[in-house]
Enzyme design. Sequence first.
Site, PDB file in Angstrom:
ATOM      1  N   CYS A   2       0.822  -1.212   0.000  1.00 41.57           N
ATOM      2  CA  CYS A   2       0.000   0.000   0.000  1.00 41.57           C
ATOM      3  C   CYS A   2       0.856   1.263   0.000  1.00 41.57           C
ATOM      4  O   CYS A   2       1.989   1.257   0.480  1.00 41.57           O
ATOM      5  CB  CYS A   2      -0.858   0.030   1.254  1.00 41.57           C
ATOM      6  SG  CYS A   2      -1.846  -1.432   1.487  1.00 41.57           S
ATOM      7  N   ARG A  27       5.078   0.484  -6.154  1.00 42.50           N
ATOM      8  CA  ARG A  27       5.030  -0.387  -4.980  1.00 42.50           C
ATOM      9  C   ARG A  27       4.114  -1.591  -5.193  1.00 42.50           C
ATOM     10  O   ARG A  27       4.190  -2.567  -4.452  1.00 42.50           O
ATOM     11  CB  ARG A  27       4.533   0.406  -3.766  1.00 42.50           C
ATOM     12  CG  ARG A  27       5.498   1.470  -3.321  1.00 42.50           C
ATOM     13  CD  ARG A  27       4.841   2.435  -2.376  1.00 42.50           C
ATOM     14  NE  ARG A  27       4.584   1.858  -1.074  1.00 42.50           N
ATOM     15  CZ  ARG A  27       5.341   2.040  -0.007  1.00 42.50           C
ATOM     16  NH1 ARG A  27       6.413   2.772  -0.093  1.00 42.50           N
ATOM     17  NH2 ARG A  27       5.024   1.509   1.154  1.00 42.50           N
ATOM     18  N   TRP A  73      -2.930  -2.608  -1.485  1.00 39.85           N
ATOM     19  CA  TRP A  73      -2.491  -3.953  -1.878  1.00 39.85           C
ATOM     20  C   TRP A  73      -3.200  -4.889  -0.916  1.00 39.85           C
ATOM     21  O   TRP A  73      -2.926  -4.898   0.284  1.00 39.85           O
ATOM     22  CB  TRP A  73      -0.978  -4.060  -1.739  1.00 39.85           C
ATOM     23  CG  TRP A  73      -0.393  -5.332  -2.242  1.00 39.85           C
ATOM     24  CD1 TRP A  73      -0.113  -5.672  -3.531  1.00 39.85           C
ATOM     25  CD2 TRP A  73       0.025  -6.449  -1.443  1.00 39.85           C
ATOM     26  NE1 TRP A  73       0.439  -6.927  -3.582  1.00 39.85           N
ATOM     27  CE2 TRP A  73       0.536  -7.426  -2.326  1.00 39.85           C
ATOM     28  CE3 TRP A  73       0.017  -6.730  -0.079  1.00 39.85           C
ATOM     29  CZ2 TRP A  73       1.037  -8.651  -1.894  1.00 39.85           C
ATOM     30  CZ3 TRP A  73       0.505  -7.954   0.360  1.00 39.85           C
ATOM     31  CH2 TRP A  73       1.010  -8.896  -0.549  1.00 39.85           C
ATOM     32  N   ASN A  99      -1.660   1.876   5.992  1.00 35.85           N
ATOM     33  CA  ASN A  99      -0.757   0.822   5.500  1.00 35.85           C
ATOM     34  C   ASN A  99      -0.441  -0.085   6.675  1.00 35.85           C
ATOM     35  O   ASN A  99      -0.289   0.402   7.799  1.00 35.85           O
ATOM     36  CB  ASN A  99       0.568   1.409   5.019  1.00 35.85           C
ATOM     37  CG  ASN A  99       0.449   2.102   3.689  1.00 35.85           C
ATOM     38  OD1 ASN A  99      -0.641   2.194   3.132  1.00 35.85           O
ATOM     39  ND2 ASN A  99       1.564   2.598   3.188  1.00 35.85           N
ATOM     40  N   GLY A 100      -0.264  -1.376   6.407  1.00 31.86           N
ATOM     41  CA  GLY A 100       0.090  -2.303   7.482  1.00 31.86           C
ATOM     42  C   GLY A 100      -1.056  -3.247   7.782  1.00 31.86           C
ATOM     43  O   GLY A 100      -2.048  -3.292   7.045  1.00 31.86           O
ATOM     44  N   GLU A 485      18.712 -16.486  -8.564  1.00 31.15           N
ATOM     45  CA  GLU A 485      18.257 -15.130  -8.870  1.00 31.15           C
ATOM     46  C   GLU A 485      17.709 -15.060 -10.303  1.00 31.15           C
ATOM     47  O   GLU A 485      16.686 -14.414 -10.558  1.00 31.15           O
ATOM     48  CB  GLU A 485      19.414 -14.133  -8.644  1.00 31.15           C
ATOM     49  CG  GLU A 485      19.140 -12.689  -9.008  1.00 31.15           C
ATOM     50  CD  GLU A 485      17.972 -12.043  -8.262  1.00 31.15           C
ATOM     51  OE1 GLU A 485      17.430 -12.626  -7.327  1.00 31.15           O
ATOM     52  OE2 GLU A 485      17.588 -10.933  -8.667  1.00 31.15           O
ATOM     53  N   LYS A 489      13.924 -13.953 -11.194  1.00 28.22           N
ATOM     54  CA  LYS A 489      13.639 -12.834 -12.107  1.00 28.22           C
ATOM     55  C   LYS A 489      12.632 -13.259 -13.165  1.00 28.22           C
ATOM     56  O   LYS A 489      11.689 -12.555 -13.472  1.00 28.22           O
ATOM     57  CB  LYS A 489      14.926 -12.412 -12.799  1.00 28.22           C
ATOM     58  CG  LYS A 489      15.634 -11.153 -12.635  1.00 28.22           C
ATOM     59  CD  LYS A 489      15.436 -10.145 -11.604  1.00 28.22           C
ATOM     60  CE  LYS A 489      14.666 -10.378 -10.373  1.00 28.22           C
ATOM     61  NZ  LYS A 489      15.151  -9.925  -9.139  1.00 28.22           N
ATOM     62  N   GLU A 492       8.976 -14.080 -11.591  1.00 28.93           N
ATOM     63  CA  GLU A 492       8.180 -12.982 -11.034  1.00 28.93           C
ATOM     64  C   GLU A 492       7.648 -12.023 -12.092  1.00 28.93           C
ATOM     65  O   GLU A 492       6.608 -11.420 -11.908  1.00 28.93           O
ATOM     66  CB  GLU A 492       8.928 -12.239  -9.925  1.00 28.93           C
ATOM     67  CG  GLU A 492      10.099 -11.410 -10.371  1.00 28.93           C
ATOM     68  CD  GLU A 492      10.773 -10.678  -9.215  1.00 28.93           C
ATOM     69  OE1 GLU A 492      10.111 -10.310  -8.247  1.00 28.93           O
ATOM     70  OE2 GLU A 492      11.993 -10.459  -9.316  1.00 28.93           O
ATOM     71  N   HIS A 508      20.074 -35.475  -9.205  1.00 29.41           N
ATOM     72  CA  HIS A 508      19.320 -36.013  -8.058  1.00 29.41           C
ATOM     73  C   HIS A 508      17.831 -35.712  -8.172  1.00 29.41           C
ATOM     74  O   HIS A 508      17.112 -35.778  -7.178  1.00 29.41           O
ATOM     75  CB  HIS A 508      19.884 -35.443  -6.757  1.00 29.41           C
ATOM     76  CG  HIS A 508      21.308 -35.822  -6.524  1.00 29.41           C
ATOM     77  ND1 HIS A 508      21.690 -37.093  -6.172  1.00 29.41           N
ATOM     78  CD2 HIS A 508      22.460 -35.106  -6.666  1.00 29.41           C
ATOM     79  CE1 HIS A 508      23.013 -37.148  -6.067  1.00 29.41           C
ATOM     80  NE2 HIS A 508      23.503 -35.947  -6.369  1.00 29.41           N
ATOM     81  N   LYS A 607       6.582  -3.831  -4.301  1.00 24.14           N
ATOM     82  CA  LYS A 607       7.998  -3.467  -4.246  1.00 24.14           C
ATOM     83  C   LYS A 607       8.537  -3.575  -2.831  1.00 24.14           C
ATOM     84  O   LYS A 607       9.652  -3.997  -2.604  1.00 24.14           O
ATOM     85  CB  LYS A 607       8.167  -2.039  -4.776  1.00 24.14           C
ATOM     86  CG  LYS A 607       9.605  -1.569  -4.825  1.00 24.14           C
ATOM     87  CD  LYS A 607      10.417  -2.392  -5.816  1.00 24.14           C
ATOM     88  CE  LYS A 607      11.892  -2.059  -5.780  1.00 24.14           C
ATOM     89  NZ  LYS A 607      12.677  -3.124  -6.434  1.00 24.14           N
TER      90      LYS A 607
HETATM   91  O1  M6R Z   1      13.378  -4.489  -0.062  1.00 22.21           O
HETATM   92  P1  M6R Z   1      13.931  -5.846   0.178  1.00 22.21           P
HETATM   93  O2  M6R Z   1      15.253  -6.063  -0.472  1.00 22.21           O
HETATM   94  O3  M6R Z   1      13.987  -6.203   1.636  1.00 22.21           O
HETATM   95  O4  M6R Z   1      12.910  -6.838  -0.507  1.00 22.21           O
HETATM   96  C1  M6R Z   1      13.042  -8.225  -0.423  1.00 22.21           C
HETATM   97  C2  M6R Z   1      12.203  -8.929  -1.457  1.00 22.21           C
HETATM   98  O5  M6R Z   1      10.851  -8.638  -1.278  1.00 22.21           O
HETATM   99  C3  M6R Z   1      12.611  -8.531  -2.884  1.00 22.21           C
HETATM  100  O6  M6R Z   1      13.965  -8.764  -3.124  1.00 22.21           O
HETATM  101  C4  M6R Z   1      11.773  -9.323  -3.915  1.00 22.21           C
HETATM  102  O7  M6R Z   1      12.107 -10.676  -3.877  1.00 22.21           O
HETATM  103  C5  M6R Z   1      11.967  -8.739  -5.322  1.00 22.21           C
HETATM  104  N1  M6R Z   1      10.712  -8.622  -5.992  1.00 22.21           N
HETATM  105  C6  M6R Z   1      12.814  -9.574  -6.193  1.00 22.21           C
HETATM  106  O8  M6R Z   1      12.954  -9.047  -7.461  1.00 22.21           O
END
Ligand code: M6R
Length: 612
Positions: A2, A27, A73, A99-100, A485, A489, A492, A508, A607
């Site tokens: 949010c 965000r 959100w 928010n929260g 990673e 990428k 997501e 395995h 985000k």
């Molecule tokens: O702001 P942060 O680095 O703590 O966030 C952690 C994860 O939420 C963040 O890296 C998330 O996995 C990304 N969307 C990856 O691209």
Amino acid sequence: MCGIVGYIGHKEAYPILINGLKRLEYRGYDSAGIALINGETRTYKCKGKVSDLESFIGNQNIKGNIGMGHTRWATHGEPNDVNAHPHISLNGHFTVIHNGIIENYDVLKKDLIKNGYTFKSETDTEVLANLIEYIYLKDESVTVEMAVRLALTKVIGAYGILVAAKEDTNMLIAARKGSPLVIGVGDGEYFFASDATPIVEHTKSVIYLDDDHMAIVERNSLTLKTIQNDVLEPEVTQIDLDIESIEKGGYEHFMLKEIFEQPNAIKDTFRGRVSERNKRIYLGGLHQALPKINNAKRMIIIGCGTSWHAGLVGEYLLEEYARIPVEVEYASEFRYRNPIINEDDVVIAISQSGETADTLAAIKLAKEKGATVIGICNVVGSSIPRETHAGVYTHAGPEIGVASTKAFTAQVAVLTMMSLMLGKERGNTNDDIYLQMIKAISSVPDYITKILEQNEKIQEIALKYKDASNFLYLGRGVLFPVALEGALKLKEISYIHAEGYPAAEMKHGPIALIDDKMPVVVIATKDKSYEKIVSNIQEVKARKGVVIAIVTEGDHVIKHLADHVIEIPDHHEAIAPLLTVIPLQLMSYYIAVARGCNVDQPRNLAKSVTVE
Ligand code: M6R
């Protein structure tokens, strides 16, 4: 997650709020709304994007010098018009954006229902709005400000809120616990936001609210208090963030811009810390904690998502160069499993946003147990740097795309510097290696620039596999986290299922998945595992898998085995993660764009994950 914006002053609030909400779109959210106050309060809200909200408002009355806006959100209740914020209390006395998560909302709601309250939405926020109103109406001596304060003392959970009251239409109240809120200080005006991005175009002077603090704000005055009613002196700080750096600068998406910013982001991360001329690496932010760090028996790295992957890279580097035993944990697991932590442990918390709820909670736990906690963080002034004993900013600049790219390489750059600095401090890295490494590190920005020059070739490869249903990513040693990673990428932003594996683990289990429809991305640069990874490629080819290999420039062996090769400049092993991840980022980006996905705001993602 949010987003909050707010304004009180002499200008029309509507354009400030709408523009601010657009700045917060990165965000991730699923509905939006605003309230405008002009003697009376008008709210407009709907499911969808800020542009949907604008169309919905159309020619309706948008007058008012005070207002608040929100992007939601969904946590409690599906994304729809009713659950969108702002929420108004039953009798219309209070308007709230939040928010929260209010964890005890169910108990509070049941109590309110017993007292005659009914609810329109499924949200915890409406419970808070009604709780404030209930407290306010129950006792004539209770003022608006007292009602907010008393309500907050009953809340368990996290909140960043803005509250407007029907009884005082010249005031906004802001409060925070666990969910960030920044107040911009202008001339006879104040701006509110959940991070500084909507504020910087108006003012660089800001006040960061701390947990359990609230601000009672009118056009020309701000009173800062704790929710226990102790008055505090507000601390105004200047932020160093300009508007150009949060705009797209000619790129189609923030993600692409941020991928291409990496040479400069890494230079900024090294600036003043790595000196080829003085043959020295020094992270000033660790200075105070250095005696503790030098005597550390163990390091525990915590983070989530991409930041956790950076932590895994850090584990290899810190063990190799500083010879410190390292464990890497998901913050969300660490915080709930009663970890054994000693006073001579150093915990490193990694986070781009500095606001990730699980990482923050894990930091608090580590501190309670007596560990020294270091932060590696991108957002200056965010909660994590303020909660840690010492730390290093990554200086990658604002990262707006939900998929982390430049923040990852900047985090790895910090961990690489840290490994060498500590290796030297602890007498575990000899002078030759140290000097070689300073040279290697200094070459990273130019090497990344060279890799980015292969943009079109990487796009061509990406387009060939845009319709694949699955991808496998393989790497060995310090390149195994890079495989993880790469897979993250892709999944997501393109919604293709992808998995990262240590290459030797393939036999395995995952090898069963390989057929002629399975693209396998193998990170196969020349290092001590090179021969082994060549064998892994042969195993994939023997099962008709498609191999896309990331290789060292001039590699002729893999060129003949793989279906595609992407070359990266010949380099020192320790900087391989910083280079090999770049083609993986570009490939994911082009696949996602070709599939028509919303690259900067992928579905269901946020985000900054400020809820646990
Ligand atoms: O702001 P942060 O680095 O703590 O966030 C952690 C994860 O939420 C963040 O890296 C998330 O996995 C990304 N969307 C990856 O691209």
